[in-house]
Design a protein around this motif. Structure first.
Motif, PDB file in Angstrom:
ATOM      1  N   THR A  37       0.861  -1.174   0.000  1.00  0.00           N
ATOM      2  CA  THR A  37       0.000   0.000   0.000  1.00  0.00           C
ATOM      3  C   THR A  37       0.903   1.231   0.000  1.00  0.00           C
ATOM      4  OG1 THR A  37      -1.705  -1.178   1.263  1.00  0.00           O
ATOM      5  CG2 THR A  37      -1.837   1.236   1.195  1.00  0.00           C
ATOM      6  N   LEU A  38       0.649   2.125  -0.920  1.00  0.00           N
ATOM      7  CA  LEU A  38       1.508   3.292  -1.115  1.00  0.00           C
ATOM      8  C   LEU A  38       0.761   4.553  -0.684  1.00  0.00           C
ATOM      9  CD1 LEU A  38       4.297   4.044  -2.406  1.00  0.00           C
ATOM     10  CD2 LEU A  38       3.048   4.410  -4.539  1.00  0.00           C
ATOM     11  N   VAL A  39       1.430   5.389   0.108  1.00  0.00           N
ATOM     12  CA  VAL A  39       0.858   6.666   0.522  1.00  0.00           C
ATOM     13  C   VAL A  39       1.784   7.771   0.038  1.00  0.00           C
ATOM     14  CG1 VAL A  39       0.120   8.113   2.438  1.00  0.00           C
ATOM     15  CG2 VAL A  39      -0.175   5.628   2.578  1.00  0.00           C
ATOM     16  N   LEU A  40       1.268   8.611  -0.823  1.00  0.00           N
ATOM     17  CA  LEU A  40       2.052   9.702  -1.392  1.00  0.00           C
ATOM     18  C   LEU A  40       1.675  11.022  -0.746  1.00  0.00           C
ATOM     19  CD1 LEU A  40       1.859   8.720  -5.156  1.00  0.00           C
ATOM     20  CD2 LEU A  40       3.953   8.909  -3.822  1.00  0.00           C
ATOM     21  N   HIS A  41       2.670  11.673  -0.161  1.00  0.00           N
ATOM     22  CA  HIS A  41       2.501  13.007   0.388  1.00  0.00           C
ATOM     23  C   HIS A  41       3.042  14.029  -0.613  1.00  0.00           C
ATOM     24  CE1 HIS A  41       2.408  10.476   3.999  1.00  0.00           C
ATOM     25  NE2 HIS A  41       1.806  11.475   4.621  1.00  0.00           N
ATOM     26  N   LEU A  42       2.564  15.252  -0.526  1.00  0.00           N
ATOM     27  CA  LEU A  42       3.130  16.367  -1.293  1.00  0.00           C
ATOM     28  C   LEU A  42       3.210  16.061  -2.784  1.00  0.00           C
ATOM     29  CD1 LEU A  42       6.137  16.987   1.155  1.00  0.00           C
ATOM     30  CD2 LEU A  42       3.881  18.073   1.229  1.00  0.00           C
ATOM     31  N   ALA A  43       2.198  15.374  -3.293  1.00  0.00           N
ATOM     32  CA  ALA A  43       2.260  14.916  -4.687  1.00  0.00           C
ATOM     33  C   ALA A  43       0.989  15.207  -5.469  1.00  0.00           C
ATOM     34  CB  ALA A  43       2.539  13.413  -4.720  1.00  0.00           C
ATOM     35  N   ILE A  44       0.036  15.890  -4.882  1.00  0.00           N
ATOM     36  CA  ILE A  44      -1.284  16.001  -5.490  1.00  0.00           C
ATOM     37  C   ILE A  44      -1.265  16.723  -6.836  1.00  0.00           C
ATOM     38  CG2 ILE A  44      -1.929  18.159  -4.342  1.00  0.00           C
ATOM     39  CD1 ILE A  44      -4.163  15.051  -4.950  1.00  0.00           C
TER      40      ILE A  44
END
Length: 252
Positions: free
Chosen positions: A160-167
């Motif tokens: 499971t991947l959680v991307l921050h600061l990437a929207i």
């Protein structure tokens, strides 16, 4: 006096720890990131406290304000969005405080990814579907990623991947991730979790970019990717709670 780095959680004033509330109640100066901190959280500070918004200050200017307040014998709280252990510049700030001989401590907060998962009603680690969670970001006009931390390498694990600061790069990232996860892989985007402006989007790597762009999301959002996010996900039963597990052995 000790400078307190305090996790403000995802935004809601009641999603911070009791310790955080006590520290804010006693603060003479609260240094906070106005881009992410909801005004209601600042309501835990006493009347008359100095509220310093750092969104237009660089790191050295922030430290100067903290050191000045500490030297004056004032109680200082540095309020970090989410949890200070992730993307808070804690490392840079505490190095500078050490150089000034200023003591500090850290109070954890509810991280953004945990708040997002709660809103989705999702467990990010479903047995035999995904047992790892990768918290990361991507590089555009930001600090370079370390060698070996390519997004494609993380995606190849199926975690499971959680991307921050990437929207703002959702379309490019979705196309890249689809090479490993598949275009039909479930995705969720949560912006401003627990705040009045909260937005929750569900989709797949094939369509999430259209949704993000239609919603006009530009910041304060996390992107979650993985098969564990499917509303109808079916994994194995956890061994810990398996009725067939032998529980007769004494604990040591």
């Amino acid at each position: 006096m000790t400078v307190h780095f305090v996790g403000a959680g995802p935004g809601a004033a009641d999603l911070i720890t009791l310790r955080a509330v006590a520290l804010l109640n006693a603060a003479d100066v609260c240094v906070y990131a106005g881009t992410y901190i909801d005004a209601e959280v600042l309501g835990h500070c006493p009347d008359g406290a100095d509220l310093v918004d750092t969104q237009d200050l660089d790191l050295d200017q922030i430290i100067a304000r903290i050191v000045e307040a500490h030297a004056a014998g004032r109680e200082v709280v540095r309020l970090c969005s989410g949890d200070p252990s992730i993307y808070s510049a804690l490392h840079e700030m505490t190095k500078r405080l050490d150089a000034h001989g200023v003591p500090w401590d850290v109070t954890p907060g509810v991280p953004a990814y945990a708040a997002a998962a709660a809103l989705l009603g999702a467990e990010l680690t479903v047995p035999e579907v995904a047992q790892s969670v990768v918290l990361t970001r991507t590089q555009a006009r930001s600090t370079a990623m370390p060698a070996g931390e390519d997004l494609s390498r993380f995606a190849a694990t199926g975690a499971t991947l959680v991307l921050h600061l990437a929207i703002t790069r959702t379309r490019v990232l979705a196309a890249e991730l689809a090479e490993s996860y598949g275009a039909d892989c479930p995705v969720a985007v949560v912006a401003n979790a627990s705040q009045p402006a909260e937005v929750i989007l569900r989709g797949t790597l094939g369509d999430i970019a259209d949704q993000v762009e239609a919603a006009g999301l530009r910041q304060a959002a996390v992107i979650l990717v993985g098969r564990a996010l499917a509303p109808d996900v079916r994994g194995a039963e956890s061994y810990l709670y398996d009725p067939a597990r032998d529980r007769s052995a004494k604990r040591r």
